[in-house]
Write a protein that holds these residues in place. Structure first.
Motif, PDB file in Angstrom:
ATOM      1  N   ASP A  33      35.272  37.273 -21.235  1.00 48.18           N
ATOM      2  CA  ASP A  33      34.044  37.908 -20.742  1.00 48.18           C
ATOM      3  C   ASP A  33      34.296  39.295 -20.125  1.00 48.18           C
ATOM      4  O   ASP A  33      33.366  39.891 -19.578  1.00 48.18           O
ATOM      5  CB  ASP A  33      33.371  37.006 -19.701  1.00 48.18           C
ATOM      6  CG  ASP A  33      32.864  35.704 -20.306  1.00 48.18           C
ATOM      7  OD1 ASP A  33      32.466  35.733 -21.484  1.00 48.18           O
ATOM      8  OD2 ASP A  33      32.882  34.671 -19.607  1.00 48.18           O
ATOM      9  N   GLU A  55      25.081  40.498 -22.427  1.00 46.35           N
ATOM     10  CA  GLU A  55      23.991  39.746 -23.060  1.00 46.35           C
ATOM     11  C   GLU A  55      22.750  40.640 -23.175  1.00 46.35           C
ATOM     12  O   GLU A  55      22.355  41.285 -22.196  1.00 46.35           O
ATOM     13  CB  GLU A  55      23.639  38.508 -22.231  1.00 46.35           C
ATOM     14  CG  GLU A  55      24.714  37.433 -22.250  1.00 46.35           C
ATOM     15  CD  GLU A  55      24.908  36.844 -23.626  1.00 46.35           C
ATOM     16  OE1 GLU A  55      23.905  36.711 -24.364  1.00 46.35           O
ATOM     17  OE2 GLU A  55      26.059  36.542 -23.980  1.00 46.35           O
ATOM     18  N   GLY A  74      22.893  46.087 -23.726  1.00 49.41           N
ATOM     19  CA  GLY A  74      23.453  45.280 -24.795  1.00 49.41           C
ATOM     20  C   GLY A  74      22.634  45.332 -26.067  1.00 49.41           C
ATOM     21  O   GLY A  74      22.943  44.636 -27.046  1.00 49.41           O
TER      22      GLY A  74
END
Length: 292
Positions: A168, A242, A277
């Motif tokens: 991540d 995200e 994103g």
């Protein structure tokens, strides 16, 4: 063994020595400037990872070494520390050189730097080439934020655990890797980060056979399976955030805010893409729609 606690107690004693960290060329001697030549020629002590490389570099740079040369590599680093600290406390200038790049960056040096600082010794550098920032610059991946992870663990299980923990991480990541472990490392990275994650394998930077391979981790793993030689620096794109749900009007407002802060239209769109994103096309279309 050098005792840092004793050094801190004795700081009131004047220390006139100087520790100089020298940036050695990655491959091309011409990449270093006159300051390193001067430092090599004038140092009282040269602490080096490999004496043969030092003498080869001195010959290439046409430098005559007048100082005492001592080895300072991983297996003798602790043993050499007391003698080097004595030289520094006696007023010597000690030049620390590793085989390539800056000392302490996945190379010997940290223990000496820390001990010198604790003793009140002046620590400075003759900055030079670094495989980390060189690979980052030529990778074609985002460079605004990055992290250096050094060498990945040799054992497969430990390596996979390290990569999983980084899945991540949004910053571009830079690793050093051994050529004979590269294929396994790329395959493990593809499993941890996803096969489509973009990366660059930088091999033999600045040297005659320099090569930079860019592409998805899965493709790079297939290429490396045939065997790779040379010094390797691996650059891997960070995780994408995200995607967030924003209306075209909200996206256009974000771009306008970046422009109001002084960014160009192109940079403003790039900043909003990074923050949200979303794809560049989505953000660009929102800006065009707002203008209409």
């Amino acid at each position: 063994m050098w005792d840092g606690r004793t050094a801190r107690r004795d700081r009131l004693v004047a220390v006139t020595g100087r520790l100089v960290l020298g940036g050695a060329p990655l491959g091309q001697p011409g990449d270093v400037g006159p300051r390193l030549r001067q430092a090599m020629a004038s140092a009282d002590v040269l602490a080096v990872e490999d004496t043969r490389r030092l003498h080869r570099l001195a010959a290439d740079l046409q430098v005559t070494l007048t100082g005492r040369v001592v080895t300072f590599h991983e297996s003798v680093e602790r043993q050499r520390l007391p003698g080097l600290m004595t030289a520094l406390s006696d007023g010597a200038t000690v030049l620390l050189l590793t085989d390539a790049g800056m000392p302490s960056v996945s190379d010997p040096g940290y223990t000496l730097v820390r001990a010198a600082i604790d003793a009140g010794v002046d620590v400075t550098s003759v900055p030079g080439p670094s495989a980390v920032v060189t690979a980052l610059a030529v990778s074609g991946l985002p460079v605004d934020r990055f992290c250096f992870e050094g060498f990945l663990p040799r054992k497969g299980g430990e390596r996979r655990s390290r990569l999983t923990a980084l899945a991540d991480e949004r910053r571009t990541m830079v690793f050093f890797e051994s050529p004979h472990r590269l294929a396994d490392a790329l395959a493990d990275a593809a499993a941890a980060f996803g096969p489509a994650r973009e990366a660059a394998v930088c091999r033999e930077l600045t040297k005659t056979h320099e090569e930079v391979r860019r592409g998805p981790l899965s493709s790079l793993a297939e290429w490396a399976a045939d065997g790779v030689r040379g010094e390797i620096t691996l650059v891997v794109a960070g995780a994408s955030p995200e995607p967030v749900e924003l209306s075209p009007a909200e996206l256009a407002a974000l771009v306008a805010g970046e422009e109001a802060a002084g960014a160009t239209r192109k940079d403003a769109i790039r900043a909003v893409v990074t923050r949200t994103g979303l794809s560049r096309r989505t953000v660009y279309d929102a800006v065009v729609a707002a203008k209409g």
